[in-house]
Design a protein around this motif. Structure first.
Motif, mmCIF file in Angstrom:
data_model
loop_
_atom_site.group_PDB
_atom_site.id
_atom_site.type_symbol
_atom_site.label_atom_id
_atom_site.label_comp_id
_atom_site.label_asym_id
_atom_site.label_seq_id
_atom_site.Cartn_x
_atom_site.Cartn_y
_atom_site.Cartn_z
ATOM 1 N N ALA A 1 -4.005 -33.239 -17.345
ATOM 2 C CA ALA A 1 -3.719 -34.172 -18.665
ATOM 3 C C ALA A 1 -4.994 -34.464 -19.328
ATOM 4 N N HIS A 2 -5.976 -35.245 -18.618
ATOM 5 C CA HIS A 2 -7.007 -35.609 -19.466
ATOM 6 C C HIS A 2 -7.791 -34.319 -19.874
ATOM 7 N N ARG A 3 -7.882 -33.035 -19.214
ATOM 8 C CA ARG A 3 -8.667 -31.804 -19.782
ATOM 9 C C ARG A 3 -7.770 -31.561 -21.228
ATOM 10 N N ILE A 4 -6.494 -31.599 -20.990
ATOM 11 C CA ILE A 4 -5.548 -31.094 -22.243
ATOM 12 C C ILE A 4 -5.726 -31.846 -23.232
ATOM 13 N N THR A 5 -5.805 -33.037 -23.239
ATOM 14 C CA THR A 5 -5.974 -33.908 -24.390
ATOM 15 C C THR A 5 -7.247 -34.024 -25.342
ATOM 16 N N ASN B 1 -5.804 -35.524 -33.869
ATOM 17 C CA ASN B 1 -4.517 -36.112 -34.248
ATOM 18 C C ASN B 1 -3.734 -36.686 -33.265
ATOM 19 N N GLY B 2 -4.266 -36.413 -31.865
ATOM 20 C CA GLY B 2 -3.611 -37.262 -30.858
ATOM 21 C C GLY B 2 -2.107 -36.978 -30.397
ATOM 22 N N THR B 3 -1.588 -35.679 -31.198
ATOM 23 C CA THR B 3 -0.167 -35.588 -30.660
ATOM 24 C C THR B 3 -0.038 -35.084 -29.280
ATOM 25 N N VAL B 4 -1.020 -34.397 -28.644
ATOM 26 C CA VAL B 4 -1.026 -33.834 -27.517
ATOM 27 C C VAL B 4 -1.021 -35.307 -26.420
ATOM 28 N N LYS B 5 -1.716 -36.015 -26.648
ATOM 29 C CA LYS B 5 -1.947 -37.603 -25.932
ATOM 30 C C LYS B 5 -0.797 -38.005 -25.903
ATOM 31 N N LYS B 6 0.077 -38.070 -26.823
ATOM 32 C CA LYS B 6 1.423 -38.899 -26.875
ATOM 33 C C LYS B 6 2.342 -38.124 -26.159
ATOM 34 N N ILE B 7 2.415 -36.789 -26.005
ATOM 35 C CA ILE B 7 3.385 -35.920 -25.302
ATOM 36 C C ILE B 7 3.040 -36.169 -23.697
ATOM 37 N N ILE B 8 1.774 -35.997 -23.447
ATOM 38 C CA ILE B 8 1.311 -36.344 -22.191
ATOM 39 C C ILE B 8 1.652 -37.678 -21.568
ATOM 40 N N SER B 9 1.318 -38.692 -22.559
ATOM 41 C CA SER B 9 1.838 -40.052 -22.072
ATOM 42 C C SER B 9 3.278 -40.255 -21.728
ATOM 43 N N ALA C 1 -8.700 -22.600 -31.715
ATOM 44 C CA ALA C 1 -7.417 -22.243 -31.920
ATOM 45 C C ALA C 1 -6.690 -21.706 -30.501
ATOM 46 N N LYS C 2 -7.456 -21.010 -29.859
ATOM 47 C CA LYS C 2 -6.982 -20.362 -28.649
ATOM 48 C C LYS C 2 -6.819 -21.454 -27.732
ATOM 49 N N LEU C 3 -7.578 -22.483 -27.816
ATOM 50 C CA LEU C 3 -7.618 -23.626 -26.906
ATOM 51 C C LEU C 3 -6.347 -24.541 -26.896
ATOM 52 N N LYS C 4 -6.034 -24.571 -28.209
ATOM 53 C CA LYS C 4 -4.772 -25.382 -28.747
ATOM 54 C C LYS C 4 -3.380 -24.673 -28.185
#
Length: 210
Positions: A38-42, A48-56, A1-4
């Protein structure tokens, strides 16, 4: 949770950074570092891949912004090329082919509107980083230090050059007219154009004409 929670804050920081100062990422080294972060954050949100979409989307917008500025820079560099003597060109051209501005556009409002379009195009390409570089350059001069890095953006210079070009255009159009009545008409026309610029809110073109 803290990481997110931490990842969300980092994404917001990167998003604002890439949108406000995209030129910070124009070299390969900084772009590589951005991709690594960005890769570390994803990895924090692989479910759910939400972060990946935002980063992309963020990366795509950054690349589009850099591409657009690069194209604009190339276009302006063409206009920066030295031109031949305009006076010689005018002398060699037959008098009948030399058009004054009234023969091209005799409506002050239309000309004021066209000038405003040009102003907006120039202003839209001035970014915070242009102002930051000017301030940084002034600080280096005050401290008597020599800047080793080359200025990356020239949009303020282009805007200043446009002001000077418009002033020279007005002066040329007035001075090239031989007869006094026609010259008076030309002066009155530009006064009307300046008034229309004032009404629109285009004070830069108005001052250039004055």
């Amino acid at each position: 949770a803290k990481l997110k929670s931490f990842a969300a804050k980092i994404i917001q920081l990167l998003k604002e950074w890439t949108e406000t100062f995209p030129y910070d990422f124009q070299d390969e080294k900084s772009m590589k570092e951005l991709k690594e972060i960005a890769h570390r954050i994803t990895q924090c949100d692989e479910e759910n891949g939400t972060v990946k979409k935002i980063i992309s989307q963020m990366t795509q917008n950054l690349l589009m912004a850099l591409s657009a500025r690069s194209q604009y820079q190339e276009i302006r560099e063409k206009f920066r090329q030295p031109v031949t003597d305009k006076g010689t060109i005018l002398k060699t051209k037959p008098q009948s082919s030399q058009k004054d501005i009234l023969s091209v556009c005799c409506d002050p409002l239309i000309l004021a509107q066209q000038l405003t379009y040009i102003e907006l195009e120039r202003v839209s390409n001035i970014y915070p980083e242009d102002l930051m570089q000017i301030v940084s350059h002034m600080d280096s001069l005050d401290n008597h230090k020599c800047r080793s890095d080359v200025t990356k953006t020239y949009n303020l210079e282009a805007y200043d050059n446009w002001f000077n070009c418009l002033s020279m255009l007005v002066a040329t159009e007035i001075c090239r007219v031989v007869k006094k009545k026609q010259r008076t008409r030309m002066v009155e026309f530009f006064i009307d154009v300046a008034r229309e610029c004032f009404n629109i809110g285009n004070f830069n073109s108005m001052m250039a004409i004055i």
